[in-house]
Write an enzyme that holds these catalytic residues in place. Structure first.
Site, PDB file in Angstrom:
ATOM      1  N   HIS A 224       0.673  -1.543  -0.109  1.00  0.00           N
ATOM      2  CA  HIS A 224       0.027   0.239   0.023  1.00  0.00           C
ATOM      3  C   HIS A 224       0.731   1.056  -0.366  1.00  0.00           C
ATOM      4  O   HIS A 224       0.710   2.542  -1.301  1.00  0.00           O
ATOM      5  CB  HIS A 224      -1.045  -0.116   1.445  1.00  0.00           C
ATOM      6  CG  HIS A 224      -2.064   0.781   1.412  1.00  0.00           C
ATOM      7  ND1 HIS A 224      -3.207   1.375   0.760  1.00  0.00           N
ATOM      8  CD2 HIS A 224      -1.336   2.378   2.158  1.00  0.00           C
ATOM      9  CE1 HIS A 224      -3.645   2.640   1.007  1.00  0.00           C
ATOM     10  NE2 HIS A 224      -2.704   3.067   1.691  1.00  0.00           N
ATOM     11  N   GLU A 225       1.604   1.489   1.232  1.00  0.00           N
ATOM     12  CA  GLU A 225       2.694   2.330   1.272  1.00  0.00           C
ATOM     13  C   GLU A 225       3.635   2.809  -0.209  1.00  0.00           C
ATOM     14  O   GLU A 225       4.545   4.098  -0.598  1.00  0.00           O
ATOM     15  CB  GLU A 225       3.296   2.229   2.093  1.00  0.00           C
ATOM     16  CG  GLU A 225       2.892   2.383   3.609  1.00  0.00           C
ATOM     17  CD  GLU A 225       1.482   3.088   3.920  1.00  0.00           C
ATOM     18  OE1 GLU A 225       1.664   4.190   3.306  1.00  0.00           O
ATOM     19  OE2 GLU A 225       0.235   3.688   4.644  1.00  0.00           O
TER      20      GLU A 225
ATOM     21  N   HIS B 147       2.130   4.439  -2.668  1.00  0.00           N
ATOM     22  CA  HIS B 147       1.856   5.726  -2.509  1.00  0.00           C
ATOM     23  C   HIS B 147       2.991   6.826  -3.201  1.00  0.00           C
ATOM     24  O   HIS B 147       3.412   7.425  -3.507  1.00  0.00           O
ATOM     25  CB  HIS B 147       1.939   5.905  -1.213  1.00  0.00           C
ATOM     26  CG  HIS B 147       0.259   5.698  -0.699  1.00  0.00           C
ATOM     27  ND1 HIS B 147      -0.273   7.144  -1.016  1.00  0.00           N
ATOM     28  CD2 HIS B 147      -0.683   5.389   1.094  1.00  0.00           C
ATOM     29  CE1 HIS B 147      -1.612   6.759  -0.594  1.00  0.00           C
ATOM     30  NE2 HIS B 147      -1.690   6.434   0.638  1.00  0.00           N
TER      31      HIS B 147
ATOM     32  N   GLU C 230      -4.732   7.732  -2.710  1.00  0.00           N
ATOM     33  CA  GLU C 230      -5.211   6.590  -2.381  1.00  0.00           C
ATOM     34  C   GLU C 230      -5.657   5.472  -3.529  1.00  0.00           C
ATOM     35  O   GLU C 230      -5.335   5.093  -3.162  1.00  0.00           O
ATOM     36  CB  GLU C 230      -6.581   6.545  -1.150  1.00  0.00           C
ATOM     37  CG  GLU C 230      -6.252   6.847   0.059  1.00  0.00           C
ATOM     38  CD  GLU C 230      -5.259   6.394   0.534  1.00  0.00           C
ATOM     39  OE1 GLU C 230      -5.409   5.244   0.809  1.00  0.00           O
ATOM     40  OE2 GLU C 230      -4.475   6.467   1.752  1.00  0.00           O
TER      41      GLU C 230
END
Ligand code: ZN
Length: 502
Positions: free
Chosen positions: A267-268, A271, A297
């Site tokens: 997830h990160e 980003h 997101e």
């Protein structure tokens, strides 16, 4: 202040941007240090320094000379190229917003949210909502006031939403969430009646040192250049970016949970790829960095769910996981692993929710925020209203506020209007995936080989490289056409129907 030429004015703007960016860089490093490396009792001095630096940023931006600078550039707008015009737009927006907030209110609010975060942490640990209540009351009141400063033309909650997703309205969200609810609620009901998936093996003992080595491997698979992106451990995972050559992500390891950190890193990592993929020419200007929370997101949840929880990717990843955890996964198949990480079950904690029920958690918060800002709901009524909505939306009884309305840090940090971007980002991502599938016909074969480069190349050229050049709506429409939540509801329906054989 007057400017002899457009070039001189543009240079003054760039100098100002460089200064603001430098102070923000320093503030970011201090925050990162506080979360990752600083010893426990060091907050006081750092708080003082951060107070001084924040004041400098405020003074640089709210400076009355900026009115003349903005006016001069506005008057010669046709001489500016499109990127500089957008820079001017973003500069004016920030300047006007800040100028409308009285300096004392601005500083008081920074102190309020700083104090509130420490109080919230205690209140959460002690399951004591009453302790947090006076802060929540002040934060809601301040946000209602700030909404008027941000944009007096708009409904207050719309103005707050726009802080995180420019252009977003309650009208769009109401429609979006209605459509989502209509698709998700029947799926959840059917899954409840289907045989449960066994995910017990995910909670065996997974030593931290091995998980750390796995994180390195995941970063490699994601194609993240480690010489430009660090990874550290913090209580809650996050990403912080300084420029397109320096991004940091964090994760949290639980030895009794394999997938918590695994999906935090992915997830990160999503980003991070967004920030690393920005146009370096925008570094140090208002054009730098991801344009909104919703688009951000969409990238993180894209890698986490649409790729990371897909069958082709897990077909590739599972044998690798077995290299790291041969004993723990000895009796597990790739298919069982795929099913386990996609298990859907209504739960109390948003950050641990599965892909299907996640948006229901967001809808609860959205409903409450709308009512808090309109004044229909008093902060003291939040626990009751929260529990009622969890019963209604997820069929769950909330045993205490710790696992209820005190679970998230957002409100304590002053972020009202932030939550919807998570749901919106998920839906943006699903529509982007439809576009990538159309443009890259062998997409899933490549993913099954562990080759994510076509994904990152597509997102890079359609989203990442633009930084904040376009408003989120325009950026999205240039990449995918008008936003349509159908892609997302179709994706969820197809995935969970197959998974649970509904
Ligand atoms: Zn995120």
């Amino acid at each position: 202040m007057s400017y002899p030429s457009v070039d001189a004015a543009l240079k003054a703007l760039r100098d100002l941007e460089a200064k603001i960016s430098a102070y923000n860089h320093a503030l970011g490093v201090l925050s990162l240090d506080a979360a990752t490396a600083a010893p426990k009792d060091t907050a006081e001095g750092r708080g003082r320094t951060m107070g001084v630096l924040s004041q400098v940023v405020y003074d640089l931006l709210a400076n009355s000379n900026n009115a003349a600078l903005a006016e001069h550039l506005e008057a010669h707008k046709e001489a500016l190229d499109p990127a500089a015009r957008r820079e001017l737009q973003l500069f004016r927006r920030e300047f006007q917003k800040l100028s409308r907030i009285p300096a004392k209110e601005y500083v008081d609010y920074q102190i309020l949210v700083n104090d509130a975060q420490a109080v919230w942490e205690d209140a959460k640990n002690q399951n004591d909502f009453q302790r947090f209540l006076p802060y929540l009351e002040k934060i809601v009141e301040a946000n209602r006031r700030f909404a008027g400063y941000y944009d007096p033309q708009k409904a207050p909650y719309d103005a707050l939403l726009n802080e995180y997703e420019p252009g977003l309205t309650m009208q769009t969200l109401d429609r979006f969430f209605d459509q989502l609810r209509a698709a998700i609620v029947p799926l959840i009901a059917k899954i409840k009646a289907a045989p449960a998936i066994d995910d017990g093996f995910l909670f065996r003992h997974y030593p931290k040192a091995d998980q750390e080595r796995l994180s390195d491997r995941l970063m490699e698979i994601l194609g993240i250049d480690r010489s430009h992106c660090g990874i550290a451990e913090t209580e809650h995972p996050f990403t912080t970016e300084f420029n397109t050559k320096d991004v940091r992500i964090t994760t949290h390891y639980y030895e009794d949970n394999l997938v918590s950190s695994l999906y935090s890193v992915i997830h990160e990592g999503g980003h991070a790829l967004y920030e690393l993929g920005g146009n370096p020419a925008y570094d140090g200007t208002f054009l730098a960095g991801g344009v909104s929370m919703g688009i951000h997101e969409s990238q993180s949840r894209f890698y986490e769910n649409l790729i990371g929880r897909s069958k082709p990717f897990l077909t590739y990843l599972f044998p690798i996981l077995r290299e790291y955890f041969p004993r723990q996964l000895a009796d597990v198949t790739a298919d069982e692993f795929y099913r386990a990480v996609n298990k859907a079950q209504p739960s109390l904690i948003r950050t641990e929710a599965d892909e299907l029920t996640y948006c229901m958690h967001i809808m609860v918060r959205y409903e409450l925020e709308k009512r808090l800002i309109s004044g229909e709901l008093a902060p003291k009524e939040v626990p009751q209203a929260w529990n009622r909505l969890y019963k209604e939306y997820l069929g769950l009884d909330v045993p205490d506020d710790r696992q209820g309305c005190l679970q998230d840090s957002h409100w304590a940090g002053g972020a009202i209007g932030y939550f919807p971007s998570y749901a919106l980002g998920s839906a943006y991502g699903a529509q982007m995936l439809s576009c990538i599938e159309r443009d890259v016909p062998d997409l899933w074969n490549r993913v099954e080989q562990g080759d994510l480069s076509p994904v990152t190349a597509w997102l890079g050229s359609h989203i990442h490289r633009y930084g904040s050049l376009y408003e989120p709506k325009e950026l999205f429409e240039r990449a995918c056409g008008p936003f349509d939540p159908d892609s997302y509801t179709r994706y969820l329906t197809e995935k969970y129907t197959a998974l649970y054989q509904l």
